[in-house]
Design a protein around this motif. Sequence first.
Motif, PDB file in Angstrom:
ATOM      1  N   HIS A 131       0.782  -0.952  -0.263  1.00 41.90           N
ATOM      2  CA  HIS A 131      -0.355   0.047   0.012  1.00 41.90           C
ATOM      3  C   HIS A 131       0.824   1.251  -0.222  1.00 41.90           C
ATOM      4  N   CYS A 132       0.320   2.725  -0.383  1.00 38.26           N
ATOM      5  CA  CYS A 132       1.218   3.716  -0.513  1.00 38.26           C
ATOM      6  C   CYS A 132      -0.234   4.047   0.325  1.00 38.26           C
ATOM      7  N   GLU A 134      -1.967   7.161  -0.824  1.00 39.75           N
ATOM      8  CA  GLU A 134      -2.978   7.771  -1.363  1.00 39.75           C
ATOM      9  C   GLU A 134      -4.239   6.210  -1.532  1.00 39.75           C
ATOM     10  N   CYS A 135      -3.605   4.773  -1.085  1.00 38.65           N
ATOM     11  CA  CYS A 135      -4.606   4.087  -0.930  1.00 38.65           C
ATOM     12  C   CYS A 135      -5.693   4.273  -0.092  1.00 38.65           C
ATOM     13  N   HIS A 157      -7.292   1.845  -4.529  1.00 37.57           N
ATOM     14  CA  HIS A 157      -7.595   2.627  -5.860  1.00 37.57           C
ATOM     15  C   HIS A 157      -8.533   2.859  -6.338  1.00 37.57           C
ATOM     16  N   HIS A 370       3.650   0.569  -7.244  1.00 33.22           N
ATOM     17  CA  HIS A 370       2.293   1.939  -6.971  1.00 33.22           C
ATOM     18  C   HIS A 370       2.973   2.701  -5.920  1.00 33.22           C
TER      19      HIS A 370
HETATM   20 ZN   LIG Z   1      -1.712   2.600  -2.980  1.00 32.91          ZN
END
Ligand SMILES: [Zn+2]
Length: 434
Positions: A131-132, A134-135, A157, A370
């Motif tokens: 995950h990042c 902005e997830c 997303h 990602h």
């Molecule tokens: Zn993400």
Amino acid sequence: MTYGRKVFDLRRRLAGVVDTRRAPQTSAALVAAAVFYTGLLRIRSFNALEPRLREKPFLRLVGAAPERLCLCSVDTLGRSLSQMGLDSVRAVLVEMVHKAERNKVFREGWHGALRYVAIDGWEPFSSRHRHCSECLVRRVSVKDKDGTIRTVPEYYHRYAVALLIDERFDLVVDIEPVLPKDLRPLVVKGKGPTARLVKASLDEGELTAATRLIKRVKRTFGWIDVVVGDALYANGPFLTTLDSLGLAGVIIARKEHEEPLREVLHLWKDQAPHKIVEDDKAHERIALWDCRDLETLSTYEGKIRCVRGCVTRLRRPDDPPSTWCILVTGKATRLAPEKVLAVARARWHIENTGFHQWTTRWRLGHVFRHHPDALRSLFWLFFAAYDLLTLFQYLQLRSYGRDCGNNVTRTISRLIDQMLDELACWQHLTWDTS
Ligand SMILES: [Zn+2]
């Protein structure tokens, strides 16, 4: 290639892409070109792309041969993508749509000589592991080997997508991510002297992202007239936003117990259809009800027209008819009721041709890198490739399409196979597109 370069000045558009790396050996413009052709040729991952980064045909394609023997590593591609200037990369897609408009591709407009943009939510991928920032996150149930059920976080997303629709083809015009709560602007809580700014407690909804998107779309493409949306958009605040932007709305309505649908269904309860249309080509009989100037929705100040269409398929008379209720605002109210229905039904383009094709054929469900900005940049480049191929297919290759049968998706796949085969022999710009 010639079509892209001559008609859309593709080389110059890609050359305008910049990123924030310091003194890179491979410019952002070359990276953008490599990613654009990865999309166009449907190369399934950066791993699959890696050997091509050393092959002459691919280097010629992106404009790096004969000076270079190798473009760069796929890590460099990923790094550049995550640092690309978002405006510079979005401009590749925007300029292509602008140019198509200047070239009168949409000259005749569609129903009522208006230009329509469909808007919808799209979720390209989800992951239990990576995950990042902005997830978005949701809890899902999983079953362990021993049968116990537990809930785990799933990251994903989601984007609001705007697609220009007409009877021949659909073009992507822009996308906007739905933001998680941590990235939302602060909100004011409380009143008067006790008011304070606090973090949002929930992830943003699709409607919020779509509102941001549609404002940018109208700013960018002033010639767009009408927004077409599903039932999520059938609410006063969204219709008010459309009004304020000078946009008309054709929006599906489903909530029978909410205004203005409640009122109008009551009104139509015992009325025979106002109009019946026989469509011999589609083998359909369409019964239509039409009511103008509804003012019962308290969150919207203007007048709403409501159209109901009941479609019976003449070749399958035993099937129940499918019914559509549609809210219409602004200048779209000048359309005949059957045209309103045709526009609303065309919204399914976005799910059938768009979303389905993107994940099954365009590898858009694969996470190439990602990272929030890398995803945006990659999607804008891939959609520019999608638009170019769509325009080429419908405006230049009509006889090719006919020769390959009437399955559009398969025709495009065959075309890409041929492009890949011919890449090895491709030396110069030899095609005449005049
Ligand atoms: Zn993400």
